[in-house]
Design a protein around this motif. Structure first.
Motif, short mmCIF file in Angstrom:
data_model
loop_
_atom_site.label_atom_id
_atom_site.label_comp_id
_atom_site.label_asym_id
_atom_site.label_seq_id
_atom_site.Cartn_x
_atom_site.Cartn_y
_atom_site.Cartn_z
N LYS A 124 0.76 -1.14 -0.11
CA LYS A 124 0.11 -0.01 0.01
C LYS A 124 0.88 1.24 0.00
O LYS A 124 1.83 1.38 0.80
CB LYS A 124 -0.94 0.10 1.27
CG LYS A 124 -1.95 -1.10 1.24
CD LYS A 124 -2.83 -1.22 2.49
CE LYS A 124 -3.65 -2.43 2.34
NZ LYS A 124 -4.03 -2.54 3.95
N ASP A 173 -13.19 7.17 3.63
CA ASP A 173 -12.67 5.98 3.32
C ASP A 173 -13.75 4.60 3.66
O ASP A 173 -13.18 3.78 3.98
CB ASP A 173 -11.41 5.92 4.13
CG ASP A 173 -11.45 6.26 5.77
OD1 ASP A 173 -12.77 6.25 5.94
OD2 ASP A 173 -10.63 6.26 6.23
N SER A 198 -16.68 2.73 1.38
CA SER A 198 -17.31 2.64 -0.02
C SER A 198 -18.52 3.41 -0.35
O SER A 198 -18.85 3.96 -1.21
CB SER A 198 -17.10 1.22 -0.55
OG SER A 198 -17.86 0.54 0.51
N1 LIG Z 1 -16.02 -0.99 5.12
C1 LIG Z 1 -14.88 -0.69 4.14
C2 LIG Z 1 -14.33 -2.13 3.65
C3 LIG Z 1 -13.24 -2.02 2.59
C4 LIG Z 1 -12.34 -3.38 2.53
O1 LIG Z 1 -12.43 -3.96 3.42
N2 LIG Z 1 -11.49 -3.24 1.50
C5 LIG Z 1 -10.57 -4.40 1.38
C6 LIG Z 1 -10.38 -4.92 0.16
S1 LIG Z 1 -11.70 -5.76 -0.77
C7 LIG Z 1 -9.20 -3.84 2.01
O2 LIG Z 1 -8.70 -2.69 1.63
N3 LIG Z 1 -8.75 -4.62 2.75
C8 LIG Z 1 -7.35 -4.33 3.47
C9 LIG Z 1 -6.17 -5.39 3.36
O3 LIG Z 1 -6.81 -6.29 2.64
O4 LIG Z 1 -5.09 -5.14 3.70
C10 LIG Z 1 -15.60 -0.07 2.79
O5 LIG Z 1 -16.84 -0.28 2.54
O6 LIG Z 1 -14.76 0.78 2.07
#
Ligand SMILES: N[C@@H](CCC(=O)N[C@@H](CS)C(=O)NCC(=O)O)C(=O)O
Length: 225
Positions: free
Chosen positions: A43, A68, A70
């Motif tokens: 990241k 941040d 979605s």
């Molecule tokens: N509640 C958040 C959830 C976002 C989320 O969990 N995205 C995942 C990827 S699908 C992520 O970035 N996870 C962090 C990681 O795997 O390091 C939203 O709706 O934006």
């Protein structure tokens, strides 16, 4: 006005369903955003600095405001411009749509993750988790069997864009099993969603963004290899 100064930044990851729904709303809104494609295991420092929870999508407005979650990105984009009236479905108001979306983000997604990533959880009965998730999918089947092409009417809405990336994720765990269930309207709606120009356009591939790269505007780059 210099466009590069005015455009919000979007940190995104192509295969993430949360980032997909954000891109779907942004695409519909026509808002110009600077796209920064990331890789979860690498990241960008700036993304983590502005949003320490470090999940995608992350949107940064020109005034520095960070969005941040979605669903908040979707709503923000559509509040700027909503030419398809996604925030007002034919047969539901925003509150009803948000309530269904929250159910999918909550108990449905929990069961989906336990089904999809059973090996990451202890004592998970995969069939049981699949059944739990299926109860929610049957609710979608019911909505779609009322003669609607979309969840809340014959017009696509926020609910479709927010929920179908997760139905796709569920279906792709075992597509053959999914296609053999008694949810014909849901199967058809999913196929239509994934083959739509709308979905294909937000799934174009972009190279990983790196600090110092030239700006890439979302939706304006040709398909990369
Ligand atoms: N509640 C958040 C959830 C976002 C989320 O969990 N995205 C995942 C990827 S699908 C992520 O970035 N996870 C962090 C990681 O795997 O390091 C939203 O709706 O934006």
């Amino acid at each position: 006005m210099n466009i590069s100064e005015a455009a919000p930044v979007l940190y995104s990851f192509r295969r993430c369903p949360y980032a997909m729904r954000a891109r779907l709303a942004l695409k519909s809104s026509g808002l110009n955003v600077e796209l920064r494609e990331i890789i979860l295991r690498d990241k960008p420092a700036h993304m983590v600095e502005v949003s320490p929870k470090a999940t995608v999508p992350v949107m940064i407005l020109p005034d520095g405001t960070v969005i941040d979650e979605s669903l908040d990105v979707m709503i923000h984009a559509l509040q700027q411009n909503d030419p398809e009236h996604l925030l007002e479905a034919e047969k539901a108001d925003l509150q009803e749509m948000l309530s269904l979306i929250k159910t999918f983000d909550g108990p449905f997604k929990t069961a989906l993750d336990r089904y999809k990533y059973a090996n990451r959880h202890e004592n998970v009965d995969v069939d049981e988790e699949r059944e739990k998730a299926s109860v929610y999918l049957m609710e979608l089947e019911k909505l779609l069997s009322n003669g609607n092409d979309y969840l809340f009417g014959n017009r696509i809405s926020l609910a479709d864009l927010a929920i179908f990336p997760f139905v796709r994720q569920f279906a792709n765990v075992d597509k053959e099993w999914f296609d053999n269930q008694t949810w014909p309207h849901l199967s058809k709606a999913l196929d239509k969603f994934v083959s739509s120009e709308r979905f294909l356009s937000i799934m174009r591939k972009y190279p990983q963004w790196r600090e110092g790269d030239e700006v890439t505007y979302f939706g304006t780059q040709e398909m990369a290899n």
